[in-house]
Design a protein around this motif. Structure first.
Motif, PDB file in Angstrom:
ATOM      1  N   VAL A 290      -1.454 -10.507  -0.966  1.00 54.85           N
ATOM      2  CA  VAL A 290      -1.387  -8.927  -1.551  1.00 54.85           C
ATOM      3  C   VAL A 290      -2.350  -9.060  -2.701  1.00 54.85           C
ATOM      4  O   VAL A 290      -2.089  -9.880  -3.490  1.00 54.85           O
ATOM      5  CB  VAL A 290       0.106  -8.635  -1.696  1.00 54.85           C
ATOM      6  CG1 VAL A 290       0.283  -7.270  -2.462  1.00 54.85           C
ATOM      7  CG2 VAL A 290       0.878  -8.522  -0.439  1.00 54.85           C
ATOM      8  N   ILE A 291      -2.920  -7.930  -3.090  1.00 55.80           N
ATOM      9  CA  ILE A 291      -3.818  -7.656  -4.246  1.00 55.80           C
ATOM     10  C   ILE A 291      -3.224  -6.383  -4.954  1.00 55.80           C
ATOM     11  O   ILE A 291      -2.556  -5.470  -4.224  1.00 55.80           O
ATOM     12  CB  ILE A 291      -5.207  -7.641  -4.080  1.00 55.80           C
ATOM     13  CG1 ILE A 291      -5.405  -6.469  -2.991  1.00 55.80           C
ATOM     14  CG2 ILE A 291      -5.649  -9.038  -3.411  1.00 55.80           C
ATOM     15  CD1 ILE A 291      -6.861  -6.141  -2.842  1.00 55.80           C
ATOM     16  N   LYS A 292      -3.768  -6.227  -6.114  1.00 59.41           N
ATOM     17  CA  LYS A 292      -3.462  -5.063  -6.895  1.00 59.41           C
ATOM     18  C   LYS A 292      -4.547  -3.986  -7.071  1.00 59.41           C
ATOM     19  O   LYS A 292      -5.557  -4.784  -7.249  1.00 59.41           O
ATOM     20  CB  LYS A 292      -2.864  -5.435  -8.268  1.00 59.41           C
ATOM     21  CG  LYS A 292      -1.745  -6.051  -8.173  1.00 59.41           C
ATOM     22  CD  LYS A 292      -0.995  -6.608  -9.756  1.00 59.41           C
ATOM     23  CE  LYS A 292       0.163  -7.330  -9.718  1.00 59.41           C
ATOM     24  NZ  LYS A 292       0.850  -7.614 -11.018  1.00 59.41           N
ATOM     25  N   GLY A 293      -4.310  -2.854  -7.018  1.00 56.31           N
ATOM     26  CA  GLY A 293      -5.574  -1.883  -7.237  1.00 56.31           C
ATOM     27  C   GLY A 293      -5.228  -0.674  -7.884  1.00 56.31           C
ATOM     28  O   GLY A 293      -3.981  -0.535  -8.113  1.00 56.31           O
ATOM     29  N   VAL A 294      -6.312   0.102  -8.566  1.00 58.27           N
ATOM     30  CA  VAL A 294      -5.737   1.081  -9.386  1.00 58.27           C
ATOM     31  C   VAL A 294      -6.468   2.521  -8.550  1.00 58.27           C
ATOM     32  O   VAL A 294      -7.702   2.302  -8.456  1.00 58.27           O
ATOM     33  CB  VAL A 294      -6.462   0.922 -10.727  1.00 58.27           C
ATOM     34  CG1 VAL A 294      -7.790   0.689 -10.827  1.00 58.27           C
ATOM     35  CG2 VAL A 294      -6.103   2.487 -11.532  1.00 58.27           C
ATOM     36  N   LEU A 295      -5.821   3.356  -8.355  1.00 61.48           N
ATOM     37  CA  LEU A 295      -6.430   4.444  -7.690  1.00 61.48           C
ATOM     38  C   LEU A 295      -7.222   5.549  -8.568  1.00 61.48           C
ATOM     39  O   LEU A 295      -7.176   5.323 -10.031  1.00 61.48           O
ATOM     40  CB  LEU A 295      -5.300   5.433  -7.158  1.00 61.48           C
ATOM     41  CG  LEU A 295      -4.325   4.427  -6.034  1.00 61.48           C
ATOM     42  CD1 LEU A 295      -3.228   5.716  -5.651  1.00 61.48           C
ATOM     43  CD2 LEU A 295      -5.027   4.033  -4.941  1.00 61.48           C
ATOM     44  N   GLU A 296      -7.882   6.461  -8.252  1.00 61.20           N
ATOM     45  CA  GLU A 296      -8.569   7.274  -8.990  1.00 61.20           C
ATOM     46  C   GLU A 296      -7.664   8.037  -9.982  1.00 61.20           C
ATOM     47  O   GLU A 296      -8.219   8.454 -10.829  1.00 61.20           O
ATOM     48  CB  GLU A 296      -9.368   8.285  -8.051  1.00 61.20           C
ATOM     49  CG  GLU A 296     -10.706   7.790  -7.258  1.00 61.20           C
ATOM     50  CD  GLU A 296     -11.435   8.788  -6.420  1.00 61.20           C
ATOM     51  OE1 GLU A 296     -10.656   9.720  -6.102  1.00 61.20           O
ATOM     52  OE2 GLU A 296     -12.585   8.651  -6.250  1.00 61.20           O
ATOM     53  N   SER A 297      -6.483   8.339  -9.618  1.00 61.27           N
ATOM     54  CA  SER A 297      -5.649   9.024 -10.296  1.00 61.27           C
ATOM     55  C   SER A 297      -5.119   8.227 -11.474  1.00 61.27           C
ATOM     56  O   SER A 297      -4.514   8.514 -12.539  1.00 61.27           O
ATOM     57  CB  SER A 297      -4.479   9.384  -9.697  1.00 61.27           C
ATOM     58  OG  SER A 297      -3.703   8.226  -8.914  1.00 61.27           O
ATOM     59  N   GLY A 298      -5.383   6.590 -11.527  1.00 59.26           N
ATOM     60  CA  GLY A 298      -4.850   5.969 -12.586  1.00 59.26           C
ATOM     61  C   GLY A 298      -3.736   5.017 -12.271  1.00 59.26           C
ATOM     62  O   GLY A 298      -3.098   4.147 -12.988  1.00 59.26           O
ATOM     63  N   ALA A 299      -2.898   5.456 -11.050  1.00 67.84           N
ATOM     64  CA  ALA A 299      -1.948   4.923 -10.783  1.00 67.84           C
ATOM     65  C   ALA A 299      -1.981   3.380 -10.070  1.00 67.84           C
ATOM     66  O   ALA A 299      -3.320   3.208  -9.331  1.00 67.84           O
ATOM     67  CB  ALA A 299      -1.100   5.774  -9.218  1.00 67.84           C
ATOM     68  N   ASP A 300      -0.983   2.485 -10.411  1.00 73.29           N
ATOM     69  CA  ASP A 300      -1.257   0.970  -9.766  1.00 73.29           C
ATOM     70  C   ASP A 300      -0.759   1.182  -8.377  1.00 73.29           C
ATOM     71  O   ASP A 300       0.363   1.957  -7.930  1.00 73.29           O
ATOM     72  CB  ASP A 300      -0.559   0.033 -10.542  1.00 73.29           C
ATOM     73  CG  ASP A 300      -1.178   0.111 -12.096  1.00 73.29           C
ATOM     74  OD1 ASP A 300      -2.221   0.763 -12.131  1.00 73.29           O
ATOM     75  OD2 ASP A 300      -0.371  -0.442 -12.866  1.00 73.29           O
ATOM     76  N   ARG A 301      -1.225   0.323  -7.422  1.00 79.56           N
ATOM     77  CA  ARG A 301      -0.730   0.072  -6.175  1.00 79.56           C
ATOM     78  C   ARG A 301      -0.994  -1.366  -5.747  1.00 79.56           C
ATOM     79  O   ARG A 301      -2.165  -1.870  -5.892  1.00 79.56           O
ATOM     80  CB  ARG A 301      -1.120   1.272  -5.378  1.00 79.56           C
ATOM     81  CG  ARG A 301      -0.359   1.238  -3.814  1.00 79.56           C
ATOM     82  CD  ARG A 301      -0.797   2.433  -2.947  1.00 79.56           C
ATOM     83  NE  ARG A 301      -0.180   3.689  -3.664  1.00 79.56           N
ATOM     84  CZ  ARG A 301      -0.263   5.004  -3.110  1.00 79.56           C
ATOM     85  NH1 ARG A 301      -0.932   4.919  -1.807  1.00 79.56           N
ATOM     86  NH2 ARG A 301       0.244   5.850  -3.787  1.00 79.56           N
ATOM     87  N   ILE A 302      -0.113  -1.817  -4.933  1.00 87.81           N
ATOM     88  CA  ILE A 302      -0.466  -3.232  -4.336  1.00 87.81           C
ATOM     89  C   ILE A 302      -0.743  -3.102  -2.558  1.00 87.81           C
ATOM     90  O   ILE A 302      -0.006  -1.734  -2.172  1.00 87.81           O
ATOM     91  CB  ILE A 302       0.720  -4.312  -4.476  1.00 87.81           C
ATOM     92  CG1 ILE A 302       1.883  -3.660  -3.535  1.00 87.81           C
ATOM     93  CG2 ILE A 302       1.195  -4.327  -5.809  1.00 87.81           C
ATOM     94  CD1 ILE A 302       3.072  -4.759  -3.681  1.00 87.81           C
ATOM     95  N   THR A 303      -1.444  -3.686  -1.901  1.00 88.62           N
ATOM     96  CA  THR A 303      -1.763  -3.584  -0.764  1.00 88.62           C
ATOM     97  C   THR A 303      -1.909  -4.852  -0.036  1.00 88.62           C
ATOM     98  O   THR A 303      -2.464  -6.009  -0.722  1.00 88.62           O
ATOM     99  CB  THR A 303      -2.900  -2.453  -0.591  1.00 88.62           C
ATOM    100  OG1 THR A 303      -3.227  -2.315   0.937  1.00 88.62           O
ATOM    101  CG2 THR A 303      -4.208  -3.266  -0.974  1.00 88.62           C
ATOM    102  N   ASP A 304      -1.582  -5.192   1.473  1.00 90.24           N
ATOM    103  CA  ASP A 304      -2.120  -6.095   2.115  1.00 90.24           C
ATOM    104  C   ASP A 304      -3.066  -6.149   2.959  1.00 90.24           C
ATOM    105  O   ASP A 304      -3.399  -6.737   3.790  1.00 90.24           O
ATOM    106  CB  ASP A 304      -0.884  -6.787   3.035  1.00 90.24           C
ATOM    107  CG  ASP A 304      -0.288  -5.540   3.554  1.00 90.24           C
ATOM    108  OD1 ASP A 304      -0.727  -4.542   3.801  1.00 90.24           O
ATOM    109  OD2 ASP A 304       0.702  -6.052   4.503  1.00 90.24           O
ATOM    110  N   THR A 305      -3.696  -4.771   3.003  1.00 95.23           N
ATOM    111  CA  THR A 305      -4.879  -4.465   3.993  1.00 95.23           C
ATOM    112  C   THR A 305      -5.906  -3.702   3.086  1.00 95.23           C
ATOM    113  O   THR A 305      -5.526  -2.615   2.411  1.00 95.23           O
ATOM    114  CB  THR A 305      -4.385  -3.658   4.898  1.00 95.23           C
ATOM    115  OG1 THR A 305      -3.090  -4.292   5.681  1.00 95.23           O
ATOM    116  CG2 THR A 305      -5.504  -3.447   5.935  1.00 95.23           C
ATOM    117  N   TRP A 306      -7.127  -3.958   3.070  1.00 98.71           N
ATOM    118  CA  TRP A 306      -8.109  -3.310   2.181  1.00 98.71           C
ATOM    119  C   TRP A 306      -9.648  -3.610   2.730  1.00 98.71           C
ATOM    120  O   TRP A 306      -9.903  -4.538   3.592  1.00 98.71           O
ATOM    121  CB  TRP A 306      -8.213  -3.834   0.743  1.00 98.71           C
ATOM    122  CG  TRP A 306      -8.193  -5.230   0.702  1.00 98.71           C
ATOM    123  CD1 TRP A 306      -9.626  -5.795   0.395  1.00 98.71           C
ATOM    124  CD2 TRP A 306      -7.388  -6.559   0.631  1.00 98.71           C
ATOM    125  NE1 TRP A 306      -9.343  -7.200   0.298  1.00 98.71           N
ATOM    126  CE2 TRP A 306      -7.901  -7.524   0.525  1.00 98.71           C
ATOM    127  CE3 TRP A 306      -5.999  -6.534   0.868  1.00 98.71           C
ATOM    128  CZ2 TRP A 306      -7.580  -8.890   0.520  1.00 98.71           C
ATOM    129  CZ3 TRP A 306      -5.539  -7.717   0.992  1.00 98.71           C
ATOM    130  CH2 TRP A 306      -6.065  -8.916   0.875  1.00 98.71           C
TER     131      TRP A 306
END
Length: 306
Positions: A290-306
């Motif tokens: 799982v990795i961490k990403g930041v959206l265009e809105s600035g919110a953080d989110r983790i995901t296992d699929t990218w």
């Protein structure tokens, strides 16, 4: 982002054994010095480089043969390292951009026994922010078996911070006024800032610098992978704190890498897109693949699929 030579030394020392097929030979073949590295690590040229001073003729120099000082062979030698529990801390100057989390400064902590550098972004120099940073870092170190016994810091600290350190059964030692060289955190601040600057220079133009405080997490991870642990040089500073890093279990990418992050069915409507545009900023160490990403809105989110 560090220089290739430093990375190769760490690989040869066995600090990247959790990274499949990563060898110093491959790094030297494919990774060259790039502008982003120099943006953070270029220093003043050392004196004596291509000196115009005449070099003495080796043929005119006589060498006196030397006899061996002793004839001892097959001896085992060992080095003793004191576990002193020393912790140093210092603050950086204000970052030019306030992050979307409201952070403006970074406190750098240096644990001598582990040779570990840890950063902690804060919103201001108010005592509440300082106490929060010190409390979390002390908890982080104690859980991993590094108990600070002597904390050395600048003399410009609030009484609340000094009282907190005393409550942790650690002695406080303040640096003399205008004599910062006695605080080892000064060197750690320079090392960390150089590394962070090189990482920042390698981000794409689409990555908003208001996310700079999110970059510190991976900077700490990768920087300490290059540093040998003081008490056990066979381990990196990161391994001494977190254990062996497995790239297969915890993927990692350059900070700021553009990606499409999968949007789970429960979070999207019937005709919504299946992915969101995002930027990678750190691995999720407590999750599997799982990795961490930041959206265009600035919110953080983790995901296992990218």
């Amino acid at each position: 982002m560090d220089t290739p030579s430093t990375w190769c030394k760490a690989i040869d020392a066995g600090y990247f054994k959790g990274w499949p097929d990563l060898t110093s030979k491959r790094v030297r073949k494919f990774i060259k010095i790039v502008d982003e590295t120099e943006m953070g690590h270029m220093d003043q040229q050392q004196a004596g480089t291509r000196s115009t001073r005449a070099v003495p003729d080796p043929d005119s120099m006589t060498t006196v043969p030397q006899a061996p000082l002793n004839d001892k062979t097959h001896h085992v030698y060992m080095t003793i390292t004191d576990v002193e529990g020393r912790l140093y801390s210092d603050q950086t100057g204000r970052f030019p951009i306030t992050s979307n989390r409201g952070n403006c400064y970074v406190i750098i902590f240096y644990a001598v026994d582990g040779n570990y550098i840890k950063s902690y972004p804060i919103k201001s120099c108010h005592r509440s922010q300082l106490l929060k940073a010190y409390d979390e870092v002390y908890s982080y170190l104690r859980v991993r078996g590094f108990c600070p016994q002597l904390h050395k810091l600048d003399n410009e600290k609030s009484n609340d911070v000094l009282e907190f350190i005393a409550s942790q059964q650690a002695k406080v030692q303040l640096t003399p006024a205008d004599t910062h060289r006695t605080n080892l955190a000064e060197r750690s601040v320079r090392t960390w800032k150089n590394y962070f600057t090189a990482t920042r220079a390698g981000t794409p133009s689409s990555f908003r610098m208001s996310n700079w405080c999110k970059m510190t997490e991976q900077c700490d991870i990768t920087l300490n992978m290059m540093r040998p642990c003081t008490t056990n040089p066979l381990l990196s500073a990161f391994e001494a704190m977190e254990g062996t890093y497995s790239f297969s279990a915890t993927p990692m990418a350059p900070v700021g890498t553009e990606m499409l992050m999968h949007l789970k069915p429960i979070r999207r409507g019937t005709w919504d897109y299946h992915a969101l545009r995002a930027w990678y900023f750190a691995p999720a160490l407590n999750h599997y693949r799982v990795i961490k990403g930041v959206l265009e809105s600035g919110a953080d989110r983790i995901t296992d699929t990218w």
